[in-house]
Design a protein around this motif. Structure first.
Motif, mmCIF file in Angstrom:
data_model
loop_
_atom_site.group_PDB
_atom_site.id
_atom_site.type_symbol
_atom_site.label_atom_id
_atom_site.label_comp_id
_atom_site.label_asym_id
_atom_site.label_seq_id
_atom_site.Cartn_x
_atom_site.Cartn_y
_atom_site.Cartn_z
ATOM 1 N N GLY A 9 -7.463 -0.991 -3.990
ATOM 2 C CA GLY A 9 -6.505 -1.326 -4.784
ATOM 3 C C GLY A 9 -6.952 -1.870 -6.216
ATOM 4 O O GLY A 9 -7.779 -2.601 -6.322
ATOM 5 N N HIS A 47 0.767 -7.246 -6.192
ATOM 6 C CA HIS A 47 -0.016 -8.536 -6.205
ATOM 7 C C HIS A 47 -0.078 -8.910 -7.872
ATOM 8 O O HIS A 47 -0.381 -10.314 -7.831
ATOM 9 N N TYR A 129 -0.960 -14.141 -0.744
ATOM 10 C CA TYR A 129 -1.724 -12.960 -1.259
ATOM 11 C C TYR A 129 -2.646 -12.148 -0.154
ATOM 12 O O TYR A 129 -2.648 -11.037 -0.003
ATOM 13 N N MET A 133 -2.351 -8.127 0.927
ATOM 14 C CA MET A 133 -3.625 -7.470 0.674
ATOM 15 C C MET A 133 -4.147 -6.844 2.129
ATOM 16 O O MET A 133 -4.471 -5.965 2.119
ATOM 17 N N ASP A 136 -1.831 -4.033 2.742
ATOM 18 C CA ASP A 136 -2.100 -2.795 2.180
ATOM 19 C C ASP A 136 -3.224 -2.127 2.926
ATOM 20 O O ASP A 136 -3.074 -0.708 2.935
ATOM 21 N N GLN A 151 -14.186 -10.119 -3.855
ATOM 22 C CA GLN A 151 -13.143 -9.665 -2.985
ATOM 23 C C GLN A 151 -13.495 -10.058 -1.136
ATOM 24 O O GLN A 151 -12.714 -9.485 -0.647
HETATM 25 N N1 TRP Z 1 -7.381 -8.312 -4.696
HETATM 26 C C1 TRP Z 1 -7.839 -7.009 -5.319
HETATM 27 C C2 TRP Z 1 -8.385 -7.539 -6.743
HETATM 28 O O1 TRP Z 1 -7.943 -8.437 -7.194
HETATM 29 C C3 TRP Z 1 -6.695 -5.848 -5.571
HETATM 30 C C4 TRP Z 1 -6.306 -5.386 -4.232
HETATM 31 C C5 TRP Z 1 -5.105 -5.777 -3.601
HETATM 32 C C6 TRP Z 1 -7.077 -4.615 -3.242
HETATM 33 N N2 TRP Z 1 -4.881 -4.813 -2.625
HETATM 34 C C7 TRP Z 1 -6.205 -4.314 -2.060
HETATM 35 C C8 TRP Z 1 -8.319 -4.077 -3.198
HETATM 36 C C9 TRP Z 1 -6.535 -3.582 -0.968
HETATM 37 C C10 TRP Z 1 -8.684 -3.382 -1.861
HETATM 38 C C11 TRP Z 1 -7.699 -3.090 -0.924
HETATM 39 O O2 TRP Z 1 -9.099 -6.729 -6.937
#
Ligand code: TRP
Length: 326
Positions: A9, A47, A129, A133, A136, A151
């Motif tokens: 992401g 996000h 959050y 995530m 996702d 992360q």
């Molecule tokens: N939280 C991650 C960042 O701030 C971004 C992200 C959102 C993400 N969903 C994801 C990363 C799913 C990997 C998989 O960089």
């Protein structure tokens, strides 16, 4: 299929700089070129709403970001680039994960705790959050999730929430993801003080005009060694930033010239920096601008990947519903 499925992401923040390039954009593009992989790159616009921000026009942040990946060679024909907000299934699965998770678990989130510690009033969105995530990740049956070190707690959440859901329903509906933690060295910004970041205004962008580039490169902090003094490349910020994008030959050349010193000062290094940046990104900048200005063509390119992603999302979400008796 036998392909390894990766999901990553990226938040649309409005600028992509060399720190992003080297830490996440380039590794993601490399992954996409390996035919044994299936990479889903998701632009996580939901996000982006967890913190206060200006309301922008639809596509204002996301279209340029997607155009960057395409212009720099993301292999779209066998992979996917998608927009999070196009997949409502993610919200649905976020709810299912949240209902399997205790409040106390989410209260341990670093991002949430930091916001409280800094006297901010976090939104409920920031609190959730980790649910979003994790959703996702599970919504596309992703096996591998490449992320930066910062992360890792979010990836622990994803594993934990998957287990909680699967236990609750006595199923294996959601796949537990494997984090791929990219351990890239910290890249300092042009001020030489802090990490390169848009919020410190100390970046070198990937795509910018030559004029703007020259201005930024001039600002890269140096010490006061003279033209003819030998210089240690490891202490030279110009060289450290240069290494993130230059070709091996160009890197070796600058290293050699700095070490020898004679007749090669920081002014020369900065000129070489600008020339190499133009060589590496200049032609791609035209393609980038083309994609930005012809976004309907970009949509066409994204179609096949979207279709696959939709199949995955529908199938996972149906499994979750069945498991919950919905
Ligand atoms: N939280 C991650 C960042 O701030 C971004 C992200 C959102 C993400 N969903 C994801 C990363 C799913 C990997 C998989 O960089």
């Amino acid at each position: 299929s036998e392909k390894k499925r990766f999901l990553t992401g990226v938040k649309p923040t409005g600028e992509v700089h060399l720190g992003n390039y080297f830490g996440s954009v380039k590794p993601c593009i490399e992954l996409s070129k390996d035919s044994k992989n299936e990479v889903i790159l998701m632009c996580v616009d939901w996000h982006g709403l967890t913190n206060k921000r200006e309301i922008v026009k639809p596509g204002q942040l996301t279209h340029p970001l997607i155009s960057i990946y395409l212009a720099l060679g993301f292999e779209i024909s066998k992979n996917a680039i998608i927009l999070q907000s196009d997949f409502r299934q993610i919200q649905e699965n976020a709810w299912y994960l949240s209902c399997a998770t205790a409040v106390g678990q989410l209260e341990r989130s670093h991002a949430y705790k930091d916001a409280i510690a800094n006297g901010k009033q976090p939104t409920a969105g920031l609190f959730f959050y980790p649910s979003l995530m994790s959703a996702d990740i599970v919504t596309f049956d992703s096996q591998y999730v490449p992320v930066g070190k910062d992360q890792s707690q979010h990836l622990e959440y994803a594993s934990d929430m998957v287990k909680l859901f699967n236990n609750l329903t006595a199923t294996d509906v959601f796949i537990e993801p494997t984090p791929i933690i990219q351990d890239v060295p910290l890249l300092l910004g042009i001020d030489g003080d802090r990490k390169m970041s848009k919020s410190y205004n100390n970046t070198i962008p990937i795509f910018t005009t030559k004029k703007e580039l020259e201005k930024k490169v001039k600002e890269i902090k140096t010490d006061s060694k003279t033209l003819d003094e030998p210089k240690n490349p490891d202490d030279c910020l110009i060289f450290q930033i240069f290494k993130t994008f230059a070709s091996t030959e160009a890197i070796n050349y600058m290293k050699d010239r700095l070490e020898k010193g004679f007749g090669y000062g920081y002014g020369h290094a900065k000129k070489d920096f600008v020339d190499e940046h133009e060589r590496v990104f200049g032609t791609k900048r035209e393609l980038y601008e083309y994609y930005c200005n012809h976004y309907s063509e970009v949509r066409e390119l994204l179609q096949p990947g979207y279709q696959n992603a939709k199949r995955y999302a529908d199938s996972v979400t149906q499994r979750a519903r069945n498991a919950l008796g919905l």
